[in-house]
Design an enzyme around this catalytic site. Structure first.
Site, PDB file in Angstrom:
ATOM      1  N   MET A 208       0.820  -1.219   0.000  1.00 44.18           N
ATOM      2  CA  MET A 208       0.000   0.000   0.000  1.00 44.18           C
ATOM      3  C   MET A 208       0.854   1.270   0.000  1.00 44.18           C
ATOM      4  O   MET A 208       0.552   2.229  -0.717  1.00 44.18           O
ATOM      5  CB  MET A 208      -0.931   0.001   1.225  1.00 44.18           C
ATOM      6  CG  MET A 208      -1.928  -1.121   1.222  1.00 44.18           C
ATOM      7  SD  MET A 208      -3.072  -1.024  -0.158  1.00 44.18           S
ATOM      8  CE  MET A 208      -4.184   0.248   0.381  1.00 44.18           C
TER       9      MET A 208
ATOM     10  N   SER B  80      -9.268   2.125   1.445  1.00 45.87           N
ATOM     11  CA  SER B  80      -9.771   0.916   0.775  1.00 45.87           C
ATOM     12  C   SER B  80      -9.481   0.958  -0.719  1.00 45.87           C
ATOM     13  O   SER B  80      -9.381   2.028  -1.306  1.00 45.87           O
ATOM     14  CB  SER B  80     -11.275   0.759   0.978  1.00 45.87           C
ATOM     15  OG  SER B  80     -11.715  -0.367   0.240  1.00 45.87           O
TER      16      SER B  80
ATOM     17  N   LYS C  58     -13.893   2.018   8.416  1.00 47.49           N
ATOM     18  CA  LYS C  58     -13.148   1.071   7.570  1.00 47.49           C
ATOM     19  C   LYS C  58     -13.394  -0.350   8.069  1.00 47.49           C
ATOM     20  O   LYS C  58     -13.523  -1.297   7.282  1.00 47.49           O
ATOM     21  CB  LYS C  58     -11.649   1.413   7.572  1.00 47.49           C
ATOM     22  CG  LYS C  58     -10.774   0.392   6.845  1.00 47.49           C
ATOM     23  CD  LYS C  58     -11.021   0.378   5.335  1.00 47.49           C
ATOM     24  CE  LYS C  58     -10.595  -0.858   4.603  1.00 47.49           C
ATOM     25  NZ  LYS C  58      -9.264  -1.326   4.624  1.00 47.49           N
TER      26      LYS C  58
ATOM     27  N   HIS D  16     -16.742  -1.307   6.876  1.00 44.90           N
ATOM     28  CA  HIS D  16     -16.583  -1.559   5.435  1.00 44.90           C
ATOM     29  C   HIS D  16     -16.099  -2.996   5.234  1.00 44.90           C
ATOM     30  O   HIS D  16     -16.638  -3.748   4.420  1.00 44.90           O
ATOM     31  CB  HIS D  16     -15.582  -0.543   4.876  1.00 44.90           C
ATOM     32  CG  HIS D  16     -15.016  -0.860   3.520  1.00 44.90           C
ATOM     33  ND1 HIS D  16     -14.100  -1.872   3.303  1.00 44.90           N
ATOM     34  CD2 HIS D  16     -15.236  -0.293   2.306  1.00 44.90           C
ATOM     35  CE1 HIS D  16     -13.800  -1.899   2.026  1.00 44.90           C
ATOM     36  NE2 HIS D  16     -14.458  -0.958   1.404  1.00 44.90           N
ATOM     37  N   ASN D  17     -15.099  -3.398   6.009  1.00 46.86           N
ATOM     38  CA  ASN D  17     -14.568  -4.755   5.866  1.00 46.86           C
ATOM     39  C   ASN D  17     -15.569  -5.806   6.321  1.00 46.86           C
ATOM     40  O   ASN D  17     -15.593  -6.913   5.794  1.00 46.86           O
ATOM     41  CB  ASN D  17     -13.260  -4.900   6.650  1.00 46.86           C
ATOM     42  CG  ASN D  17     -12.102  -4.203   5.952  1.00 46.86           C
ATOM     43  OD1 ASN D  17     -12.313  -3.389   5.067  1.00 46.86           O
ATOM     44  ND2 ASN D  17     -10.886  -4.518   6.334  1.00 46.86           N
TER      45      ASN D  17
ATOM     46  N   GLU E  65     -17.785  -6.285   3.556  1.00 46.76           N
ATOM     47  CA  GLU E  65     -16.981  -7.045   2.577  1.00 46.76           C
ATOM     48  C   GLU E  65     -16.996  -8.557   2.909  1.00 46.76           C
ATOM     49  O   GLU E  65     -17.174  -9.388   2.019  1.00 46.76           O
ATOM     50  CB  GLU E  65     -15.565  -6.494   2.653  1.00 46.76           C
ATOM     51  CG  GLU E  65     -14.560  -7.048   1.689  1.00 46.76           C
ATOM     52  CD  GLU E  65     -13.183  -6.383   1.942  1.00 46.76           C
ATOM     53  OE1 GLU E  65     -13.092  -5.142   1.950  1.00 46.76           O
ATOM     54  OE2 GLU E  65     -12.220  -7.121   2.154  1.00 46.76           O
TER      55      GLU E  65
HETATM   56  P1  NAP Z   1       2.691  -5.017   3.638  1.00 41.35           P
HETATM   57  O1  NAP Z   1       2.780  -5.126   2.176  1.00 41.35           O
HETATM   58  O2  NAP Z   1       2.833  -6.232   4.465  1.00 41.35           O
HETATM   59  O3  NAP Z   1       3.745  -3.915   4.123  1.00 41.35           O
HETATM   60  C1  NAP Z   1       3.895  -3.609   5.466  1.00 41.35           C
HETATM   61  C2  NAP Z   1       4.925  -2.516   5.593  1.00 41.35           C
HETATM   62  O4  NAP Z   1       5.088  -2.206   6.973  1.00 41.35           O
HETATM   63  C3  NAP Z   1       6.289  -2.933   5.068  1.00 41.35           C
HETATM   64  O5  NAP Z   1       6.904  -1.812   4.510  1.00 41.35           O
HETATM   65  C4  NAP Z   1       6.997  -3.369   6.342  1.00 41.35           C
HETATM   66  O6  NAP Z   1       8.395  -3.211   6.279  1.00 41.35           O
HETATM   67  C5  NAP Z   1       6.461  -2.380   7.327  1.00 41.35           C
HETATM   68  N1  NAP Z   1       6.542  -2.902   8.676  1.00 41.35           N
HETATM   69  C6  NAP Z   1       6.218  -4.141   9.108  1.00 41.35           C
HETATM   70  N2  NAP Z   1       6.396  -4.223  10.438  1.00 41.35           N
HETATM   71  C7  NAP Z   1       6.851  -3.019  10.835  1.00 41.35           C
HETATM   72  C8  NAP Z   1       7.236  -2.482  12.082  1.00 41.35           C
HETATM   73  N3  NAP Z   1       7.164  -3.226  13.188  1.00 41.35           N
HETATM   74  N4  NAP Z   1       7.679  -1.207  12.140  1.00 41.35           N
HETATM   75  C9  NAP Z   1       7.757  -0.457  11.024  1.00 41.35           C
HETATM   76  N5  NAP Z   1       7.395  -0.901   9.793  1.00 41.35           N
HETATM   77  C10 NAP Z   1       6.939  -2.173   9.713  1.00 41.35           C
HETATM   78  O7  NAP Z   1       1.294  -4.363   4.092  1.00 41.35           O
HETATM   79  P2  NAP Z   1       0.300  -3.469   3.242  1.00 41.35           P
HETATM   80  O8  NAP Z   1      -0.620  -4.356   2.494  1.00 41.35           O
HETATM   81  O9  NAP Z   1       1.037  -2.423   2.532  1.00 41.35           O
HETATM   82  O10 NAP Z   1      -0.581  -2.822   4.418  1.00 41.35           O
HETATM   83  C11 NAP Z   1      -0.146  -1.737   5.211  1.00 41.35           C
HETATM   84  C12 NAP Z   1      -1.305  -1.333   6.106  1.00 41.35           C
HETATM   85  O11 NAP Z   1      -2.418  -0.972   5.281  1.00 41.35           O
HETATM   86  C13 NAP Z   1      -1.800  -2.459   7.007  1.00 41.35           C
HETATM   87  O12 NAP Z   1      -2.307  -1.916   8.203  1.00 41.35           O
HETATM   88  C14 NAP Z   1      -2.948  -3.055   6.212  1.00 41.35           C
HETATM   89  O13 NAP Z   1      -3.891  -3.720   7.016  1.00 41.35           O
HETATM   90  C15 NAP Z   1      -3.529  -1.803   5.599  1.00 41.35           C
HETATM   91  N6  NAP Z   1      -4.292  -2.012   4.361  1.00 41.35           N
HETATM   92  C16 NAP Z   1      -3.917  -2.942   3.426  1.00 41.35           C
HETATM   93  C17 NAP Z   1      -4.672  -3.088   2.278  1.00 41.35           C
HETATM   94  C18 NAP Z   1      -4.302  -4.092   1.202  1.00 41.35           C
HETATM   95  O14 NAP Z   1      -5.135  -4.354   0.331  1.00 41.35           O
HETATM   96  N7  NAP Z   1      -3.095  -4.626   1.213  1.00 41.35           N
HETATM   97  C19 NAP Z   1      -5.799  -2.278   2.063  1.00 41.35           C
HETATM   98  C20 NAP Z   1      -6.120  -1.312   3.008  1.00 41.35           C
HETATM   99  C21 NAP Z   1      -5.371  -1.180   4.162  1.00 41.35           C
HETATM  100  P3  NAP Z   1       9.382  -4.455   5.937  1.00 41.35           P
HETATM  101  O15 NAP Z   1       9.377  -4.517   4.449  1.00 41.35           O
HETATM  102  O16 NAP Z   1      10.640  -3.968   6.515  1.00 41.35           O
HETATM  103  O17 NAP Z   1       8.824  -5.658   6.601  1.00 41.35           O
END
Ligand code: NAP
Length: 641
Positions: free
Chosen positions: A174, A294, A349, A352-353, A356
């Site tokens: 994201m 979202s 949100k 919303h989920n 979903e």
């Molecule tokens: P992701 O691909 O798993 O990426 C997570 C990011 O957070 C990575 O850059 C990771 O860094 C970093 N991270 C993990 N643990 C950390 C920590 N302890 N301290 C600092 N940084 C940390 O997740 P994502 O899908 O982008 O989602 C990010 C957020 O948006 C989450 O809360 C998720 O629930 C929410 N979200 C996701 C979606 C979706 O469709 N994916 C949609 C809406 C909202 P590293 O690379 O170093 O591990």
């Protein structure tokens, strides 16, 4: 960026270069390590190098500088005493020159204190005589400590480069997509990812380097440097996992930011955590914006639905950026609105989920009935869904499902290769917890979560399926008629699923006095988000003057018309051994909401009988609690002692 640290021997080129390298995470090189063997041989014999000797070495360094720039940058320590030498090293357009200079006495003392380093007398004097003062670059007096000098260099680097308007922490799916979305829309954006030695290194700077077509994107691997690259008040968007990671990240940021700065949590945090963080940060003068996002990866990149809440003044500072990157509704308005105070954005949100969850399970049940009840192939099932889309049931979920049903890998349908084990995490469980806390019936969500839990133990299901000889039985009924029933049953399930979600929002909004605007919430969910649909567009209009979907005039007619279809499909499905948790829960919820004389009087009687829990009477307008001595009454009536 290429930083070249120059100066005579003893000026501290290696110390400053190494410290700077740690701060901005660029590799450090010492020019002396690149001398050709002939030069090394000469120097080891104490013979001074001529300019002829230096040329191949300087030309080699010039090539290396070009190479380092392509791979993200480097820091080079090189005495580069003459302008002629420096002009050879200027092989890329934007070298950043740092010239270390100091009094001869300090330099001599430093050289005397050097261990294992032979310095022929007179060399320092000859170097100082050779030094040609450059008219450019950053000139630093070596009287200051190395730490102070490096801080001056950092301040200089970032005051020279324009500050970013927004910073994003977390370069996952994201964070990356939102960063590119912002950079593409003309927002200068700085990105940072945590640094885990040996595992997560240079994630943000590599990402920026790979996306050089977006010049407004800057990548940083040091939190302090990232923060100093942001304009005031800083606007820092966290795109990292919910829970402890958010608290730890905020803790790391606090010493680096000022009062009035804004932290936006764009992850899927639990709204009660966001309420707490809002209160804690506001006491420190930091503005906190919990924001639901979202749309998944594609939405974040092209236009998500955004649900920000918290400090309103901070929202006003952020709104122009959010409106630029958000999806647009059918009237061209951005799918973003200020939702309400505290964690309201994360709360909606979460709901919303929840919707979903219900939507996905309802489609999964429908497709199961199409395939195994009506015996349609996957492409035939896809065709049915596409007909429904054009026949009034347009939704993102139906569209992607129709695609999924048709997609093949190596000539096999991919769906049939996917293990039937689903997971539930975060928002599903939190929504159940919240629905219970606020006494808001939400059976379709409970059943959707339960269905995923049941699916998780594949081995148990396979074993029991053998023991019970379970198999789906196809319907013998007319296919065309069954399809009509099924379409209506599915459509009604969706209406009920939306009603339960909006009712939960109403209950929480009333309890917490959030004054949520459901028309605006439905509107920002009409595009960019996962649950966008023609029904949502309809609800955005409807909620402008109403509160409950079950009071929607047009929908009342459809609910009445489709109720027998849902009952028929649930009945037929159960009789033919199909589990239909969300469809049947939705029907039960509807019947529960529209039944005047429910069976709850018996529940109250039972509770009072065994536990003296009291009950209220229909004929008592004041509704006073009553208790009956049921056993005495029983014996009296039966004339028993
Ligand atoms: P992701 O691909 O798993 O990426 C997570 C990011 O957070 C990575 O850059 C990771 O860094 C970093 N991270 C993990 N643990 C950390 C920590 N302890 N301290 C600092 N940084 C940390 O997740 P994502 O899908 O982008 O989602 C990010 C957020 O948006 C989450 O809360 C998720 O629930 C929410 N979200 C996701 C979606 C979706 O469709 N994916 C949609 C809406 C909202 P590293 O690379 O170093 O591990």
């Amino acid at each position: 960026m290429i930083c070249i640290v120059t100066g005579v021997s003893g000026s501290g080129k290696t110390t400053i270069g190494t410290l700077l390298s740690e701060k901005i995470k660029l590799p450090f090189f010492d020019a002396d390590d690149f001398h050709p063997s002939a030069n090394v041989e000469k120097m080891s014999q104490g013979i001074p190098l001529t300019d002829m000797d230096r040329m191949p070495w300087l030309n080699h360094l010039a090539e290396k500088i070009q190479e380092w720039e392509k791979s993200g940058g480097a820091i080079l320590a090189c005495s580069a005493l003459k302008e002629a030498y420096r002009s050879i090293l200027q092989s890329v357009p934007h070298n950043f020159w740092i010239h270390l200079q100091g009094e001869k006495l300090i330099l001599e003392e430093r050289l005397r204190n050097r261990k294992n380093h032979y310095m022929p007398p007179g060399l320092l004097t000859s170097q100082l005589d050779t030094w040609e003062q450059p008219a450019y670059g950053l000139h630093l007096d070596i009287k200051k400590s190395p730490e102070e000098l490096v801080q001056t260099i950092l301040d200089h680097i970032f005051s020279e480069s324009p500050k970013s308007h927004v910073g994003i922490i977390g370069m996952g799916v994201m964070g990356k997509s939102l960063a590119l979305n912002m950079a593409e829309k003309g927002i200068p954006v700085a990105v940072y990812n945590r640094h885990v030695p040996g595992k997560e290194e240079k994630i943000a700077s590599d990402f920026a380097a790979k996306n050089q077509q977006f010049p407004l994107l800057q990548g940083f691997d040091d939190l302090e440097v990232f923060v100093s690259a942001l304009e005031l008040p800083r606007k820092i968007l966290l795109m990292i996992p919910a829970g402890e990671a958010i608290d730890l990240q905020i803790e790391q940021l606090l010493p680096l930011i000022n009062e009035g700065d804004i932290i936006i949590d764009g992850g899927n945090s639990f709204f009660e955590d966001s309420n707490r963080r809002s209160d804690e940060l506001s006491k420190k003068g930091i503005h906190f914006l919990p924001m639901g996002v979202s749309g998944g990866e594609e939405g974040a990149r092209k236009g998500p639905s955004l649900m920000p809440s918290g400090n309103k003044a901070a929202y006003d500072l952020m709104s122009a950026y959010l409106e630029k990157i958000a999806a647009k509704d059918k009237k061209g308005m951005a799918c973003v609105t200020y939702v309400g105070p505290q964690g309201a954005g994360h709360f909606i949100k979460m709901v919303h989920n929840s919707i979903e969850y219900g939507e996905m399970q309802a489609i999964a049940e429908t497709v199961h009935l199409l395939r195994f009840g009506l015996k349609l192939s996957l492409p035939e099932s896809a065709k049915v869904l596409r007909n429904w889309i054009t026949g009034g049931l347009k939704s993102y979920f139906l569209e992607i499902t129709a695609d999924i049903l048709e997609i093949k890998e190596n000539n096999e349908f991919l769906l049939d290769m996917i293990l039937d084990q689903a997971e539930q995490k975060g928002t599903g469980g939190w929504s159940i917890q919240t629905a219970l806390k606020y006494n808001s019936p939400y059976s379709s969500l409970f059943e959707a979560v339960t269905a995923r839990q049941l699916s998780a133990n594949k081995k148990d299901r396979s074993d029991l399926s053998q023991i019970f000889h379970h198999r789906f039985r196809a319907f013998a009924e007319d296919k065309v008629l069954m399809l009509e029933h099924l379409k209506n049953a599915y459509a009604l399930t969706r209406i009920i699923n939306h009603e339960t979600g909006f009712k939960l929002m109403q209950n929480v909004s009333d309890a917490l006095e959030w004054n949520l605007n459901f028309s605006e919430i439905a509107r920002i969910w009409t595009n960019g988000c996962i649950i966008r649909s023609s029904l949502m567009e309809d609800l955005a209009e409807f909620f402008q003057s109403n509160h409950s979907i079950f009071h929607h005039k047009a929908l009342i007619g459809k609910i009445k018309e489709w109720k027998p279809d849902l009952a028929y499909i649930v009945g037929m499905g159960l009789q033919h051994d199909f589990a239909l948790p969300v469809m049947s829960a939705s029907l039960n919820y509807l019947l529960g909401r529209i039944t005047d004389d429910s069976s709850a009087n018996l529940i109250q009687a039972q509770r009072d009988y065994f536990g003296a829990h009291t009950y209220k009477r229909k004929d008592d307008p004041e509704g006073l609690p009553r208790h009956t001595d049921w056993t005495t009454l029983k014996y009296k009536q039966l004339n028993l002692k």
